[in-house]
Design an enzyme around this catalytic site. Structure first.
Site, short mmCIF file in Angstrom:
data_model
loop_
_atom_site.label_atom_id
_atom_site.label_comp_id
_atom_site.label_asym_id
_atom_site.label_seq_id
_atom_site.Cartn_x
_atom_site.Cartn_y
_atom_site.Cartn_z
N ASP A 4 -9.52 -3.80 -5.58
CA ASP A 4 -8.93 -2.95 -4.55
C ASP A 4 -9.62 -1.59 -4.55
O ASP A 4 -9.70 -0.93 -5.59
CB ASP A 4 -7.43 -2.78 -4.80
N SER A 33 0.85 -1.19 0.00
CA SER A 33 0.00 0.00 0.00
C SER A 33 0.89 1.24 0.00
O SER A 33 1.67 1.44 -0.92
CB SER A 33 -0.96 -0.04 1.19
N HIS A 75 -7.88 -5.03 -1.52
CA HIS A 75 -6.66 -4.53 -0.91
C HIS A 75 -6.01 -5.55 0.02
O HIS A 75 -4.79 -5.61 0.13
CB HIS A 75 -6.97 -3.25 -0.13
#
Length: 721
Positions: free
Chosen positions: A658, A573, A693
């Site tokens: 995501d 991330s 994610h």
């Protein structure tokens, strides 16, 4: 033969790409350009001109077309990347399977969490061998209020049943009504973190007709029939509206947060006297109360909203307890009458300390628990309202993670906490808040045996380019040579004030037992060393995050923990942004890179206010609509700084659904990097086409993903078994 690893279904998908429209015809120039029996060639994405004027500069983006998720050509291209990755990693698949079986064998597949009391019941979840998800249950407490394993088990939710037929399933928040009858819970079936609210009548087993979409947080009123919930915007995913729902009725809007940098969350104070609505931006917060017994009452803002003032509230016996950063960068603890909450009525309970970050408070009937951190180590303090004395809960290990697990019972005298270190499996314990006595209730069991004395962990300190000392922690198996010859994996994050914690990982044992040193760096951008640590790694100081990581790398090399030929780095991330930035800056320092769901296309994302990761993030990264911020952000954005040069081996992983970092960021990054890099090192993109994610939702599926990543790293080190 690697070609034989490609399935018939995948070949059909790849062949479909041949029919691309003329504008994208340069993706292919032969029937199967990236699949040859003896020589596998990587997919080559089309270059379709796109340009935009920003601050007088003409910006081009040849891979903009990959942002069109609904375009079948995009899906075909992602499938081609997956097929290429499968082919290129065929030789490590046996090792990946071995690692999966190895780590699964350490797992206690049939297990029970430590039951926790709330009201008349003890709540827990259990897992069963072969099942991907837990089952959530409760049992009535006995006459003395103790857990009774002979009491009848009531199944609240069986996640395995709910997930049947789905490739992804996740339960978000779940909340029992005060009378124990209703269960409100949130479900996500795509990985996009877009949750649906449902309510179950635990008396009848019926799922009520009350339902809402895009719900992010919940709070029950005291009447057991009124539920407050926050809903996110359908496009930006900003949690911006509060609703009040009476069971069987329509949801009524209560509050709309119009300021784009703020997001809402609703909850209940620990004493369950008030519904609290909190609106929070990176640097400012505001809280409102509604009496839980009067859910129709209007919201009351207690401390108002003042730029730069962040605070947390709790309530006890008509008093507010405030964790505030007003005139206190690392926060201080205050109290004030609920009826007179203005600053002139504040009384200081604990003063500001520049070396100690106050993080969180829990208020009980007789005690207050304060979670804090100092020198990248966390701890807790207990305040006794009767004696007015503080009691510390601390640990002596060089690095560890100790946190409150949340104790639902307001009148409890026992504080539930968890403790772990890089060599200590997580344990759950109760701390008597009067005496400080600790009782271990459960420790994660490593099946097959685990001997912590065979491993070593320690704190290290590297020097940043400006002389600041950066803490790191390392863990390794005793006997590993510390002469620079050992393989090492360095991870970090460094954003949003999130600290890098010294945790245990049963999966990591597969690396340690093969002679790998694992390290993690507490770089600026997190709050590991206090609020200033976060501030010094954000906005116009963001590059400190990257140079701190490079300094940590150079320290590990200089001190002979490893060498550039043996060092792999990993981050996800915002940590994926870190990977992209440092790889652009100093590619020669790293053998290989794993960038997970990486935020790498900073400028295109931050210039698009309709995306989830944009306006709410201006206070973290900067607003690129302002020229100074634009120039600074552009100078480090990984996608915008790819050059014609040699790069290390790179594995990029992402999920099609995501919602935090859109799939197209890593996809575009790989396409552009492949067109520019001058080396022959592998560059792979692995896309989970049914997740978001957080990757796969089932515990076995998630373990398979992780095992593949470990196998890829071990392969880069030349470790084949």
């Amino acid at each position: 033969m690697l070609f034989k690893q490609i399935t018939t279904a995948t070949l059909s998908t790849l062949l479909a790409i041949i029919t691309l429209p003329a504008a994208q015809a340069d993706i292919v120039d032969s029937p199967m350009p990236w699949l040859k029996k003896q020589n596998i060639t990587a997919p080559v994405a089309a270059k379709i001109p796109w340009k935009e004027k920003r601050h007088g500069e003409i910006v081009t983006d040849d891979y903009r077309w990959l942002q069109k998720k609904e375009d079948p050509n995009v899906i075909a291209y992602l499938n081609a990347e997956n097929a290429y990755t499968t082919a290129m990693t065929a030789d490590i698949q046996p090792l990946a399977e071995k690692l999966f079986q190895e780590t699964k064998a350490r797992m206690k597949e049939t297990d029970l969490s430590v039951p926790v009391r709330k009201g008349k019941y003890y709540y827990y979840n259990r897992t069963e061998a072969g099942k991907q998800y837990p089952t959530y249950c409760r049992r009535l407490a006995d006459a003395q209020g103790n857990y009774d394993d002979k009491a009848s088990e009531e199944i609240l939710l069986d996640e395995n049943l709910l997930a049947q037929g789905l490739t992804f399933f996740d339960i978000g928040q779940s909340l029992i009504s005060p009378d124990d009858r209703y269960l409100a819970y949130l479900t996500d079936t795509t990985g996009y973190r877009q949750f649906t609210l449902q309510i179950k009548d635990l008396k009848t087993g019926e799922i009520l007709s009350d339902r809402a979409e895009r719900v992010t947080s919940l709070a029950w009123a005291a009447d057991n029939k009124t539920l407050f919930f926050v809903q996110e915007d359908a496009k930006t995913k900003r949690s911006n509206r509060l609703f009040r729902l009476s069971l069987g009725g329509k949801a009524v809007p209560v509050y709309h947060e119009k300021v784009e940098q703020f997001s809402l969350q609703v909850s209940t104070t620990h004493d369950e006297q008030f519904i609290e609505l909190k609106s929070e931006a990176t640097d400012t917060s505001e809280s409102w109360f509604i009496p839980a017994s009067q859910p129709q009452t209007k919201l009351r803002s207690l401390l108002g909203r003042q730029q730069g003032h962040r605070y947390q509230l709790e309530h006890r016996h008509g008093q507010l307890y405030i964790l505030s950063n007003k005139n206190a960068k690392n926060f201080r603890l205050l109290t004030t009458p609920l009826a007179r909450p203005l600053q002139k009525n504040w009384t200081e309970l604990l003063a500001h300390d520049k070396n100690v970050l106050l993080q969180h408070i829990e208020v009980f009937s007789d005690y207050l628990v304060l979670s804090e951190s100092s020198q990248a180590l966390n701890r807790m303090r207990i305040y006794d309202f009767q004696t007015k004395q503080w009691k510390a809960i601390s640990f002596n290990d060089p690095v560890y993670l100790a946190v409150s697990e949340g104790t639902p019972e307001y009148k409890s005298s026992q504080l539930r906490i968890s403790y772990q270190s890089p060599i200590t499996p997580p344990m759950i314990m109760d701390v008597d808040m009067a005496s400080g006595e600790r009782k271990i209730l459960k420790q994660q069991e490593i099946i097959g045996g685990y001997d912590a004395s065979q491993y070593e962990t320690s704190r290290l300190w590297a020097s940043a380019k400006d002389g600041v000392k950066i803490p790191l922690w390392v863990v390794y198996k005793k006997g590993v040579p510390l002469d620079g010859s050992a393989p090492a994996l360095l991870s970090s994050y460094g954003s949003y004030g999130i600290s890098s914690e010294a945790t245990f990982s049963a999966e990591r044992l597969s690396l340690l037992d093969r002679g790998v040193i694992y390290a993690e760096a507490h770089i600026r951008g997190g709050s590991d060393m206090g609020e200033h640590w976060h501030e010094d790694g954000m906005l116009m100081k963001k590059k400190n995050t990257f140079t701190d990581f490079i300094a940590s790398t150079e320290y590990l090399i200089q001190e002979k923990w490893t060498s550039p030929e043996k060092l792999i780095i990993q981050g996800g991330s915002a940590g994926g942004l870190l990977m992209g930035a440092v790889t652009n800056m100093r590619p020669e320092l790293f053998k290989a890179v794993h960038a997970a769901v990486p935020f790498v296309d900073v400028m295109n994302t931050m210039m698009d206010a309709s995306l989830p990761l944009t306006t709410g993030e201006y206070l973290e990264w900067g607003n690129p609509n302002q020229k100074t911020a634009y120039d600074y952000m552009r100078s480090y954005s990984p996608y915008d700084n790819i050059e014609k040069k040699a790069y290390p081996s790179i594995l990029v992983t992402t999920g099609l659904n995501d919602s935090q970092v859109m799939y197209w960021e890593p996809a575009k990054y790989v396409a552009k990097l492949r067109a520019h890099k001058t080396d022959q090192n592998p560059l792979l993109l692995k896309v989970n086409m049914a997740a978001g994610h957080g990757g796969a939702s089932g515990r076995y599926d998630a373990l398979k993903e992780y095992s593949f990543e470990l196998a890829w790293m071990l392969g880069q080190w030349g470790i084949k078994e």
